[in-house]
Design an enzyme around this catalytic site. Sequence first.
Site, PDB file in Angstrom:
ATOM      1  N   GLU A   1      83.243  29.618 -12.495  1.00 32.97           N
ATOM      2  CA  GLU A   1      84.674  29.927 -12.598  1.00 32.97           C
ATOM      3  C   GLU A   1      85.518  28.820 -13.251  1.00 32.97           C
ATOM      4  O   GLU A   1      86.278  29.072 -14.183  1.00 32.97           O
ATOM      5  CB  GLU A   1      85.258  30.240 -11.210  1.00 32.97           C
ATOM      6  CG  GLU A   1      84.714  31.492 -10.560  1.00 32.97           C
ATOM      7  CD  GLU A   1      85.412  32.763 -11.028  1.00 32.97           C
ATOM      8  OE1 GLU A   1      86.270  32.697 -11.920  1.00 32.97           O
ATOM      9  OE2 GLU A   1      85.085  33.834 -10.484  1.00 32.97           O
TER      10      GLU A   1
ATOM     11  N   SER B   1      91.208  38.188 -11.375  1.00 33.37           N
ATOM     12  CA  SER B   1      92.005  36.986 -11.152  1.00 33.37           C
ATOM     13  C   SER B   1      93.249  37.323 -10.325  1.00 33.37           C
ATOM     14  O   SER B   1      93.125  37.906  -9.249  1.00 33.37           O
ATOM     15  CB  SER B   1      92.351  36.340 -12.497  1.00 33.37           C
ATOM     16  OG  SER B   1      92.856  35.029 -12.313  1.00 33.37           O
TER      17      SER B   1
ATOM     18  N   HIS C   1      85.513  31.771 -15.690  1.00 33.46           N
ATOM     19  CA  HIS C   1      86.535  32.697 -15.210  1.00 33.46           C
ATOM     20  C   HIS C   1      86.893  33.691 -16.315  1.00 33.46           C
ATOM     21  O   HIS C   1      87.113  33.315 -17.467  1.00 33.46           O
ATOM     22  CB  HIS C   1      87.770  31.890 -14.810  1.00 33.46           C
ATOM     23  CG  HIS C   1      88.815  32.670 -14.091  1.00 33.46           C
ATOM     24  ND1 HIS C   1      88.595  33.257 -12.868  1.00 33.46           N
ATOM     25  CD2 HIS C   1      90.109  32.952 -14.411  1.00 33.46           C
ATOM     26  CE1 HIS C   1      89.697  33.851 -12.461  1.00 33.46           C
ATOM     27  NE2 HIS C   1      90.635  33.698 -13.384  1.00 33.46           N
TER      28      HIS C   1
END
Length: 512
Positions: free
Chosen positions: A315, A192, A416
């Site tokens: 995600e 990330s 995610h």
Amino acid sequence: MEDDTLTVACKYGEVRGYRDGGVYVWKGIPYAAPTGSRRFRSPLPPEPWDGVLDGARFGPIAPQSRQSPIGIEPEMTLSEDCLSLNIWAPPPDGRRRPVMVWIHGGAYIIGYSGQKIYDGRILCESGDVVVVTINYRLGALGFLDLSSFSTPDATFESNVGLRDQIAALEWVRDCIADFGGDPDCVTLFGESSGAGSVTTLMTVPKAEGFFHRAIAQSPPATSVYGSERAATVAQRFLEILDLPPSRAAELLTMSTDTLVEASEVLVAETPTKVPGTLAMTPVVDRDLVPKYPVAAFQKGLSHRIPLIIGSNKDEPSIFRFMKSPLMPVNDTAVQAMFKALADDRTDLPPERLAEIVAAYPDLPKPAGAMALSRDAGFRMPVLWVAEAHSAHSPTWVYRFDHATPMLKAARIGAGHATELPYVFGNFGTLGRDPTFWLGGRRSAGEVSGRVQRRWLAFAHHGVPAALDGSKHWPQYEVEERSTLLIDSTDRVESDPDGEMRRVWGSQVMAFT
């Protein structure tokens, strides 16, 4: 019986580590001087210390809200003086092992190196590597560019959080050999915003040579903005604090709690005002960060090192599940994002943007909005970076598709950050973790083993070849665009997202 402690002498002093399974761990080693007296400034090297530093506990973490969605362990202290790192290393035997340096994620505003999911013992033990995890300044103290308010009496530097990361890499270069690591074989990896830091650092001249391989897991590579936008965000930060620019110097002595509270307001309102943007990110300051990173990649200016880069199939699902505004996950927010993009990027023909939106026929529905958001925020930036970097350096692209039955039932899927426990081998670190409530642990363990073996082979040899009969993972090249789809059974596909990739084209669609 081997000793339960191991004291190592490095450039700055002695540090006592502790046995952890078959390896040793040293926690909370300062890699820079305290920053409280240098708020909004570049870090300085640590002062040498007397006596033996006890490495039993993680150091203080960067100031952030204790109500953070990641959960902060009660024993963790928050402090501006947070620049420390942790090391897991095999017992010393005279050999120097590859080093893996982890940059945690958290939208540049939350997270810390001591999160249980980032415990490096399993990677270290099974992979014969030295694992390093780092803290760095977050939020306003690390990623708010206040340099437009600098005066002769008050200096505000840009990209302070990135400068911290570079200082940590300098420390690794100078000291990791004392812990059995090879300073000439360093893999920088992150997820990330940690992966966004990796892709940005790959275009930062000052960072060149400090790491020799890179792994970027779901990098928001285009979430790096120009100095004009950064100055506007900084101005809004002052407004929240009811400070005129003439009093910006008061930020240097304001309590960290006040800064964190103002940051939270700014972080919450920014993506609501302009969906698809973040309040605090690296900034193209023409100093440390000379160009927009993806543009730098496309100009052939990224460091000549091997790269693994990829994203997860679903995600945005976690942002929808958590009701987070950080990603637009409904039709209204996505349409607002594209309107704002058109206003921001007058160089983009309106018909190009309309063509992209039209390629998502499910758009009025959440599934369509999340697919577009996923591609804008993660998948296309990954492919833009991979295509550019593969022109001169070995590059491998993956898509993480695996999800347990429970995550599928919860409509999170391969959301995610769901790949993190597979990389570190640390499942069940989230308290009452529901991941395996409907089974799937054995399959997840097998997937994790394959991911770890590939990542570790890459750290050792610069090639992610798992010597265990795993599917061969070819390099990403523009002719084939071979992509590893990581699932219960791995498979390689040629250009699996090709249809959307062609719709988006190679011109970067991002805010400036």
